[in-house]
Design a protein around this motif. Structure first.
Motif, PDB file in Angstrom:
ATOM      1  N   LEU A 191      -3.002 -12.906  -1.017  1.00 16.59           N
ATOM      2  CA  LEU A 191      -3.055 -11.582  -1.629  1.00 16.59           C
ATOM      3  C   LEU A 191      -2.444 -10.528  -0.710  1.00 16.59           C
ATOM      4  O   LEU A 191      -2.862 -10.366   0.435  1.00 16.59           O
ATOM      5  CB  LEU A 191      -4.506 -11.202  -1.946  1.00 16.59           C
ATOM      6  CG  LEU A 191      -4.729  -9.774  -2.454  1.00 16.59           C
ATOM      7  CD1 LEU A 191      -4.119  -9.602  -3.844  1.00 16.59           C
ATOM      8  CD2 LEU A 191      -6.221  -9.438  -2.477  1.00 16.59           C
ATOM      9  N   ASP A 192      -1.446  -9.815  -1.239  1.00 15.46           N
ATOM     10  CA  ASP A 192      -0.906  -8.625  -0.598  1.00 15.46           C
ATOM     11  C   ASP A 192      -1.128  -7.458  -1.557  1.00 15.46           C
ATOM     12  O   ASP A 192      -1.053  -7.627  -2.787  1.00 15.46           O
ATOM     13  CB  ASP A 192       0.606  -8.740  -0.348  1.00 15.46           C
ATOM     14  CG  ASP A 192       0.951  -9.779   0.707  1.00 15.46           C
ATOM     15  OD1 ASP A 192       0.134 -10.009   1.606  1.00 15.46           O
ATOM     16  OD2 ASP A 192       2.053 -10.358   0.615  1.00 15.46           O
ATOM     17  N   PHE A 193      -1.362  -6.276  -0.981  1.00 15.97           N
ATOM     18  CA  PHE A 193      -1.486  -5.100  -1.847  1.00 15.97           C
ATOM     19  C   PHE A 193      -0.727  -3.949  -1.226  1.00 15.97           C
ATOM     20  O   PHE A 193      -0.848  -3.681  -0.026  1.00 15.97           O
ATOM     21  CB  PHE A 193      -2.951  -4.704  -2.064  1.00 15.97           C
ATOM     22  CG  PHE A 193      -3.081  -3.563  -3.025  1.00 15.97           C
ATOM     23  CD1 PHE A 193      -3.037  -3.785  -4.388  1.00 15.97           C
ATOM     24  CD2 PHE A 193      -3.191  -2.255  -2.568  1.00 15.97           C
ATOM     25  CE1 PHE A 193      -3.097  -2.732  -5.283  1.00 15.97           C
ATOM     26  CE2 PHE A 193      -3.254  -1.195  -3.450  1.00 15.97           C
ATOM     27  CZ  PHE A 193      -3.212  -1.432  -4.815  1.00 15.97           C
ATOM     28  N   ASP A 198       5.552   1.632  -0.633  1.00 17.52           N
ATOM     29  CA  ASP A 198       6.144   0.689   0.337  1.00 17.52           C
ATOM     30  C   ASP A 198       5.151   0.253   1.404  1.00 17.52           C
ATOM     31  O   ASP A 198       5.451  -0.634   2.206  1.00 17.52           O
ATOM     32  CB  ASP A 198       7.362   1.332   1.021  1.00 17.52           C
ATOM     33  CG  ASP A 198       8.517   1.582   0.057  1.00 17.52           C
ATOM     34  OD1 ASP A 198       8.631   0.814  -0.926  1.00 17.52           O
ATOM     35  OD2 ASP A 198       9.270   2.544   0.269  1.00 17.52           O
ATOM     36  N   PHE A 199       3.984   0.886   1.436  1.00 16.03           N
ATOM     37  CA  PHE A 199       2.995   0.593   2.480  1.00 16.03           C
ATOM     38  C   PHE A 199       2.133  -0.593   2.072  1.00 16.03           C
ATOM     39  O   PHE A 199       1.499  -0.579   1.016  1.00 16.03           O
ATOM     40  CB  PHE A 199       2.117   1.825   2.727  1.00 16.03           C
ATOM     41  CG  PHE A 199       0.913   1.547   3.588  1.00 16.03           C
ATOM     42  CD1 PHE A 199       1.054   1.063   4.881  1.00 16.03           C
ATOM     43  CD2 PHE A 199      -0.373   1.749   3.092  1.00 16.03           C
ATOM     44  CE1 PHE A 199      -0.056   0.794   5.671  1.00 16.03           C
ATOM     45  CE2 PHE A 199      -1.486   1.491   3.873  1.00 16.03           C
ATOM     46  CZ  PHE A 199      -1.328   1.011   5.162  1.00 16.03           C
ATOM     47  N   ARG A 200       2.137  -1.630   2.908  1.00 17.91           N
ATOM     48  CA  ARG A 200       1.298  -2.802   2.635  1.00 17.91           C
ATOM     49  C   ARG A 200      -0.078  -2.567   3.246  1.00 17.91           C
ATOM     50  O   ARG A 200      -0.247  -2.568   4.454  1.00 17.91           O
ATOM     51  CB  ARG A 200       1.933  -4.067   3.201  1.00 17.91           C
ATOM     52  CG  ARG A 200       1.102  -5.312   2.913  1.00 17.91           C
ATOM     53  CD  ARG A 200       1.888  -6.607   3.011  1.00 17.91           C
ATOM     54  NE  ARG A 200       2.425  -6.823   4.345  1.00 17.91           N
ATOM     55  CZ  ARG A 200       3.068  -7.945   4.697  1.00 17.91           C
ATOM     56  NH1 ARG A 200       3.278  -8.903   3.809  1.00 17.91           N
ATOM     57  NH2 ARG A 200       3.531  -8.080   5.930  1.00 17.91           N
ATOM     58  N   CYS A 232      -9.059  -4.756  -6.092  1.00 12.95           N
ATOM     59  CA  CYS A 232      -8.118  -5.726  -6.668  1.00 12.95           C
ATOM     60  C   CYS A 232      -8.832  -6.697  -7.607  1.00 12.95           C
ATOM     61  O   CYS A 232      -8.221  -7.247  -8.531  1.00 12.95           O
ATOM     62  CB  CYS A 232      -7.424  -6.518  -5.571  1.00 12.95           C
ATOM     63  SG  CYS A 232      -6.226  -5.595  -4.594  1.00 12.95           S
ATOM     64  N   LEU A 233     -10.126  -6.924  -7.359  1.00 14.67           N
ATOM     65  CA  LEU A 233     -10.848  -7.954  -8.105  1.00 14.67           C
ATOM     66  C   LEU A 233     -11.164  -7.536  -9.531  1.00 14.67           C
ATOM     67  O   LEU A 233     -11.468  -8.393 -10.364  1.00 14.67           O
ATOM     68  CB  LEU A 233     -12.152  -8.322  -7.377  1.00 14.67           C
ATOM     69  CG  LEU A 233     -12.011  -8.855  -5.950  1.00 14.67           C
ATOM     70  CD1 LEU A 233     -13.387  -9.223  -5.386  1.00 14.67           C
ATOM     71  CD2 LEU A 233     -11.080 -10.066  -5.900  1.00 14.67           C
ATOM     72  N   GLY A 242       0.643  -8.594  -4.740  1.00 12.11           N
ATOM     73  CA  GLY A 242       1.345  -9.849  -4.545  1.00 12.11           C
ATOM     74  C   GLY A 242       0.331 -10.966  -4.335  1.00 12.11           C
ATOM     75  O   GLY A 242      -0.826 -10.720  -4.032  1.00 12.11           O
ATOM     76  N   GLY A 243       0.773 -12.212  -4.497  1.00 15.28           N
ATOM     77  CA  GLY A 243      -0.153 -13.338  -4.396  1.00 15.28           C
ATOM     78  C   GLY A 243      -0.839 -13.583  -5.724  1.00 15.28           C
ATOM     79  O   GLY A 243      -0.339 -13.198  -6.793  1.00 15.28           O
TER      80      GLY A 243
END
Length: 255
Positions: free
Chosen positions: A7-9, A13-15, A46-47, A60-61
């Motif tokens: 998982l990426d968030f 542009d900032f991760r 995110c969940l 992402g992921g």
């Protein structure tokens, strides 16, 4: 209940969170701990796709919920938020009566049940019924902070979720109210899966079955990104963590 892979968030542009891999089991309390700014709240939002409401964000992921891709094109985010409810840091009752706060969600979701029974059942499960049964038509704002937070939990329960996410649910409460919420969480895990973000490590140790420790790493642009260091049974995290960074945080050497 959840399987989270790579998982990426991103906020633009900032991760904010990078490469999180973790499973969350049903009918357990999973605590998320770590220093400020390490992505704990971003992660749990995110969940249930709450972050979808923030412009310019992306995920992402993969997050699987009951084996289904939570971000699949055929998934309704509104239904996701019904099944995966959320209780926020500060109590946020609606400007309505106690009764209407609990009844609002079931009415909007078209739940077919006697509303009086459903309101009573939800307040009972939130350990609030005995305190409010004679004043259901009074404003929710007439309640104390701890009662308001339990009302928000009752409101969440009323739409029959599978999961309850709690983002620092006791940070605005006094020790007595905090104790009531912690007792309630332990009761509720019989029926629900609970994920709690907390800065209070004693609270995590008291109530959770598993604990995930997040921290930050700094990139070449001096931006801080949240990473998951380790996740394990809570007793092991607090007595024999696998990573030195976890031990340093728990023992107060940083954070």
């Amino acid at each position: 209940m959840f399987r989270i892979t790579a998982l990426d968030f991103y906020y633009g542009d900032f991760r904010a969170v990078r490469d999180v891999n973790v499973d969350i089991s049903g009918n357990e309390i999973s605590a998320v701990i770590g220093p400020s700014g390490c992505g704990k709240s971003t992660f749990i939002r995110c969940l249930n796709r709450m972050n979808d409401l923030i412009p310019g964000t992306r995920v992402g992921g993969r997050i699987e919920y009951h084996g289904q891709d939570l971000y699949g094109s055929n998934v309704d985010p509104i239904e996701v938020r019904r099944r995966i409810g959320m209780v926020f840091q500060k109590p946020n009752p609606f400007p309505k009566s106690i009764y209407d706060n609990v009844a609002f969600g079931p009415k909007v979701n078209g739940i077919k049940q006697n509303m009086d029974d459903l309101v009573e059942e939800s307040l009972q499960r939130a350990a609030l019924w005995d305190e409010v049964k004679d004043k259901l038509k009074q404003s929710a704002f007439s309640l104390s902070g701890g009662q308001q937070q339990r009302l928000c939990i009752a409101r969440c329960i009323a739409v029959r979720p599978d999961v309850i996410l709690m983002d620092e649910p006791c940070s605005a409460l006094d020790p007595l109210a905090t104790n009531r919420i912690e007792e309630l969480m332990i009761e509720l895990k019989r029926e629900f899966t609970i994920v709690i973000v907390t800065h209070n490590m004693q609270q995590a140790a008291r109530v959770s079955d598993r604990t995930a420790f997040f921290t930050t790493e700094v990139n070449d642009q001096a931006q801080r990104t949240g990473i998951l260091v380790e996740v394990d049974r809570t007793e092991k995290i607090f007595t024999a963590p696998s990573d030195q960074r976890t031990e340093d945080y728990i023992t107060g050497r940083f954070g």
